[in-house]
Design an enzyme around this catalytic site. Sequence first.
Site, PDB file in Angstrom:
ATOM      1  CB  SER A 262      -0.964  -0.064   1.185  1.00 41.39           C
ATOM      2  OG  SER A 262      -2.079   0.711   0.905  1.00 41.39           O
ATOM      3  CG  HIS A 403      -5.712  -2.500   0.284  1.00 38.55           C
ATOM      4  ND1 HIS A 403      -4.983  -2.108  -0.801  1.00 38.55           N
ATOM      5  CD2 HIS A 403      -5.216  -1.817   1.353  1.00 38.55           C
ATOM      6  CE1 HIS A 403      -4.089  -1.212  -0.419  1.00 38.55           C
ATOM      7  NE2 HIS A 403      -4.199  -1.018   0.877  1.00 38.55           N
TER       8      HIS A 403
HETATM    9  C1  GTR Z   1      -5.442   4.611   1.546  1.00 37.70           C
HETATM   10  C2  GTR Z   1      -4.824   5.431   0.459  1.00 37.70           C
HETATM   11  C3  GTR Z   1      -4.067   4.541  -0.476  1.00 37.70           C
HETATM   12  C4  GTR Z   1      -3.206   3.523   0.249  1.00 37.70           C
HETATM   13  C5  GTR Z   1      -3.794   3.049   1.559  1.00 37.70           C
HETATM   14  C6  GTR Z   1      -2.824   2.408   2.539  1.00 37.70           C
HETATM   15  O1  GTR Z   1      -6.222   5.344   2.391  1.00 37.70           O
HETATM   16  O2  GTR Z   1      -5.857   6.104  -0.212  1.00 37.70           O
HETATM   17  O3  GTR Z   1      -3.317   5.335  -1.372  1.00 37.70           O
HETATM   18  O4  GTR Z   1      -1.939   3.971   0.417  1.00 37.70           O
HETATM   19  O5  GTR Z   1      -4.389   4.050   2.255  1.00 37.70           O
HETATM   20  O6  GTR Z   1      -1.656   2.755   2.606  1.00 37.70           O
HETATM   21  O7  GTR Z   1      -3.297   1.578   3.299  1.00 37.70           O
END
Ligand code: GTR
Length: 423
Positions: A262, A403
Amino acid sequence: MIRRSILAFALIILLMDNIQAQPKGYLYDEDKVPQFVIPDPLKFQNGEVVKTTTDWKKRRGEIFNLFESQIFGKSPSRPKSIKATSSLSKTIANGKILLRQIEIELTDSGPTVSVLMFLPANATGQVPAFLGLNFNGNHTVHPDKEIAITKSWVRNNGGLGAKNNQASEMGRGASQSRWSVQQITDAGFAAITCYYGDIDPDFDDGWKNGLHAHIRPSQSNQPQADEWGSIAAWSWGLSRIVDYLETEDAVDAKSVFVVGHSRLGKTSLWAGATDPRFAGVISNNSGCGGAALSKRAFGETVKRINTSFPHWFCDNFNKYNDNEQELPVDQHMLLALCAPRPVYIASASKDLWADPMGEFLSAKYASPVYKLLTGNGLNIDDFPNVNTPTIGVISYHVRDGKHDITPYDWQQYITFGKKALSN
Ligand code: GTR
């Protein structure tokens, strides 16, 4: 009749499960992706074509300068020395893993970061390693009671017992599913991690805390529009850990794969681009500002990321809010900056916010550079089925699910690492 409604219900549940909640008002429909021109990594800004590896070195310089000045921001140069002290060394997992904890002072005046190393205890020589930052503190990576709890700023999180931006005992071991230390050490690699907030806290503090308060790219007290944001600071911290690894016997500092999930997958890409010592780069579900093409504006956009996280990138990146077409680069060129070292991009099927297709296309459009330098690129042309990895000099998979970074992902990274080392 009853059978039909059971089937219909099952279908609804199946569909619901496949649609992960995504922020509203953003693009999730492939048919609505705007027309965009993908900048050609093998064409100089003056239009001339890159034909040789010598040409590429110059073109790489152009691309690097654009990423540095427009997106991530310039970082300070490497400090003359770093200080490291060991604070823990013992075996765990029935003697199979050597657990070490090292405190590293990133600059003369701070901050000090705690680096956790899980090493295969039976190794006879130096081992290759995966190095990546973690989100919630080293104590969340593994349940061992002696792993220190960070005193740095952490995001409040009831589930982890993090209150008033301080971590607590309750989080111990809570993120262990993200760090398959047994799987990694069984494969003969070290797993090395450090809490990202030890390097720089993840909030917009105007350079008042963390690394930004101790060292700056210029004399200025105010961040300049082309100077480092937090992603660049976290990447810089990763390089300092490599400085340390170069001084130590257990790990082969020439065989370190930088990995991140992420926002930390955006960080691993910039670390790979800025530091040629990384043997390979792994970016898991990194999305906007990471592997996903910005110009597709699918899921998270440049404006949204700059608004939610104003401290991640340099201020110049704001020029491209709702204006992605003016970006002189796109994220496939960030992958190309890592060439010829192998790079692995991974998506998750339900992670539309990170734009799996945009992540895949980056890997595909970086291919011409890898082909020029190594003769090989991404081995597939079309978006693959879920759980069907393609592993080569550019590797890609889309895992079925949300995710996250999971043991499935790690299994592919281990295969990738072994393959890269055998070449
Ligand atoms: C989210 C963000 C993403 C990603 C994610 C993370 O809120 O929009 O770009 O980086 O966080 O790091 O878990």
